[in-house]
Design an enzyme around this catalytic site. Structure first.
Site, PDB file in Angstrom:
ATOM      1  N   CYS A 134       0.801  -1.231   0.000  1.00 48.82           N
ATOM      2  CA  CYS A 134       0.000   0.000   0.000  1.00 48.82           C
ATOM      3  C   CYS A 134       0.829   1.274   0.000  1.00 48.82           C
ATOM      4  O   CYS A 134       0.272   2.370  -0.138  1.00 48.82           O
ATOM      5  CB  CYS A 134      -0.943   0.007   1.201  1.00 48.82           C
ATOM      6  SG  CYS A 134      -2.112  -1.375   1.200  1.00 48.82           S
ATOM      7  N   CYS A 456       0.381   2.496   6.595  1.00 52.09           N
ATOM      8  CA  CYS A 456       0.753   1.102   6.847  1.00 52.09           C
ATOM      9  C   CYS A 456       0.735   0.358   5.523  1.00 52.09           C
ATOM     10  O   CYS A 456       0.202   0.838   4.523  1.00 52.09           O
ATOM     11  CB  CYS A 456      -0.230   0.456   7.819  1.00 52.09           C
ATOM     12  SG  CYS A 456      -1.938   0.434   7.212  1.00 52.09           S
TER      13      CYS A 456
END
Length: 472
Positions: A134, A456
């Site tokens: 991500c 994250c």
């Protein structure tokens, strides 16, 4: 590393979210450049100032909607074209192009190169693709910073793309082995034997991609559910935060604040796509009726308080300040210190922001009170709230981060005020550029000096970056 669940629940600080809710060009002389550079508090002697000139993205759409018949390089190409149009950029002034992606289309494995060629950039300009879950386009940006800081480049385009409407589905490993063996077989009996094995159910069953950790076999949604439970975050708190994200995104869109959007005329579609289509403000009553999506029936993670599968692409122009001013650009922001962190992917998969935030602040010599704008990636409402609680916990800081005291959670009055991944969407490879560009845009809109980006990523990885507003 394992959580002491009961102790963590007792010591986690309570956080009630229901209570808080055309690029201009100019010509600059060398004297102007020296004056601007010497006044920046985070400038470092002997290190060139690196700036974000502009960042754009095509609208982020729910997978299976308007972009469904395209390919990843189509989306990335149009993000690049949008950047060129927005800035008036001479394509030949670009030294390098880097794009992030997670689930690669096998036909265009180096999607950065294919997108660049499709957008009309010279074949002489190198391009490569990075993947870091991500935070792939965060990595694209920091890779661009590295190329410029080292003196290898003056101008780099960094971006990212994700296309969840059509992900690669492989035949089974058994089938692949049989097919490779068949290709080498020379005698008919051997070929017939291999073909008969191919017809078995075990060989015919395809391998479907999953948002799951290879090291643990657990989906990210399951990890988020356990994390929310560990920090004693209620379903109501998560739904309240999700509702906040959608409402803020809706308001930002209606007020014309999402200026990073560039329209996309999709071939074969009558209307030009100009807005994200996942923003859906809803009442807490409606959200509370949804069933758990991962841990059934007692989990708290639902489709509404999770980010959704998204198609989208982004691109930004990163340059040395000297080069940007020589070419007549007015930068949006300085790109300052950044860090990458990693921790246990089993129990701390989504806690990257909690670890990255104090590290990047210390590296930059800043405090939480110095930050005017916070832009954190919202994978799940529970993930965001868990990070905020971790940052508010002295016990967590001492036990897991080897720190003497907590860093403190950001004030929600400064936090993701134009919506986030829960509402705007999360094309895995493209979100980082959105976070950095939004931070720069908010700093100028709100009159702040410093912004902090954090996210994250799968594998227990995290990222943090300081963005500093460029003087008007």
């Amino acid at each position: 590393m394992k959580f002491a669940m009961a102790a963590l629940v007792r010591r986690s600080t309570s956080l009630n979210v229901s209570k808080v809710f055309g690029l201009r060009h100019f010509t600059a002389s060398i004297t102007q450049l020296q004056n601007v550079s010497s006044s920046k508090t985070l400038s470092k002697p002997g290190v060139p100032n690196i700036v974000l000139v502009e960042g754009v993205r095509i609208p982020f759409l729910m997978s299976g909607t308007t972009y469904a018949n395209l390919m990843p390089h189509d989306l990335a190409r149009n993000a690049l074209l949008g950047l060129v149009k927005r800035t008036g950029l001479d394509k030949d002034s670009v030294d390098y192009i880097i794009m992030g992606t997670v689930i690669q289309e096998v036909k265009t494995s180096n999607v950065a190169r294919e997108a660049a060629l499709g957008a009309g950039f010279s074949e002489k300009i190198p391009a490569h693709t990075v993947t870091q879950a991500c935070i792939s386009s965060n990595q694209a940006i920091s890779s661009a910073i590295g190329l410029i800081a080292s003196g290898n480049c003056d101008a780099v385009i960094a971006g990212g793309v994700e296309f969840m409407s059509d992900v690669p589905i492989r035949v089974s490993r058994k089938m692949r082995k049989l097919m490779l063996t068949l290709n080498k077989a020379k005698k008919l009996p051997q070929k017939l034997s291999l073909i008969s094995q191919m017809l078995s159910p075990s060989a015919l069953t395809p391998e479907l991609p999953a948002v799951a950790e290879f090291s643990t076999g657990e989906t990210m949604g399951h990890s988020a559910d356990r994390l929310a439970s560990a920090f004693s975050i209620s379903r109501k708190e998560q739904d309240e935060y999700a509702a906040r994200s959608h409402q803020l995104a809706f308001e930002a869109s209606e007020k014309g604040l999402l200026t990073d959007l560039v329209p996309y005329k999709v071939p074969g579609k009558a209307e030009t796509v100009s807005k994200d289509n996942g923003v859906r403000p809803s009442s807490l009553e409606k959200l509370s009726k949804l069933k758990p999506a991962f841990i059934k029936p007692h989990g708290s993670i639902t489709a509404a308080n999770s980010s959704f599968l998204t198609d989208g692409a982004s691109a930004c122009l990163v340059m040395s300040e000297k080069k940007a001013l020589e070419l007549g650009f007015k930068p949006k922001a300085y790109l300052r210190d950044y860090v990458y962190v990693s921790q246990d992917p089993k129990d701390q998969l989504l806690l990257g922001p909690a670890y990255a935030t104090p590290k990047v602040l210390e590296k930059a010599g800043l405090k939480m009170s110095d930050i005017s704008v916070f832009e954190y990636h919202e994978a799940f409402a529970g993930q965001i709230l868990a990070n905020l609680k971790a940052m508010e916990s002295d016990w967590f800081a001492a036990t897991y981060m080897n720190r003497t005291s907590k860093v403190g959670a950001p004030e929600l009055s400064k936090f993701n005020l134009w919506g986030g991944s829960l509402s705007l969407g999360h094309p895995f490879g493209a979100t980082g550029v959105r976070l950095v560009t939004t931070t720069a845009n908010r700093l100028h809109k709100e009159g702040g000096q410093y912004g902090l980006v954090a996210a994250c990523a799968a594998g227990g990885i995290g990222h943090g970056m300081i963005v500093e507003a460029y003087p008007n």
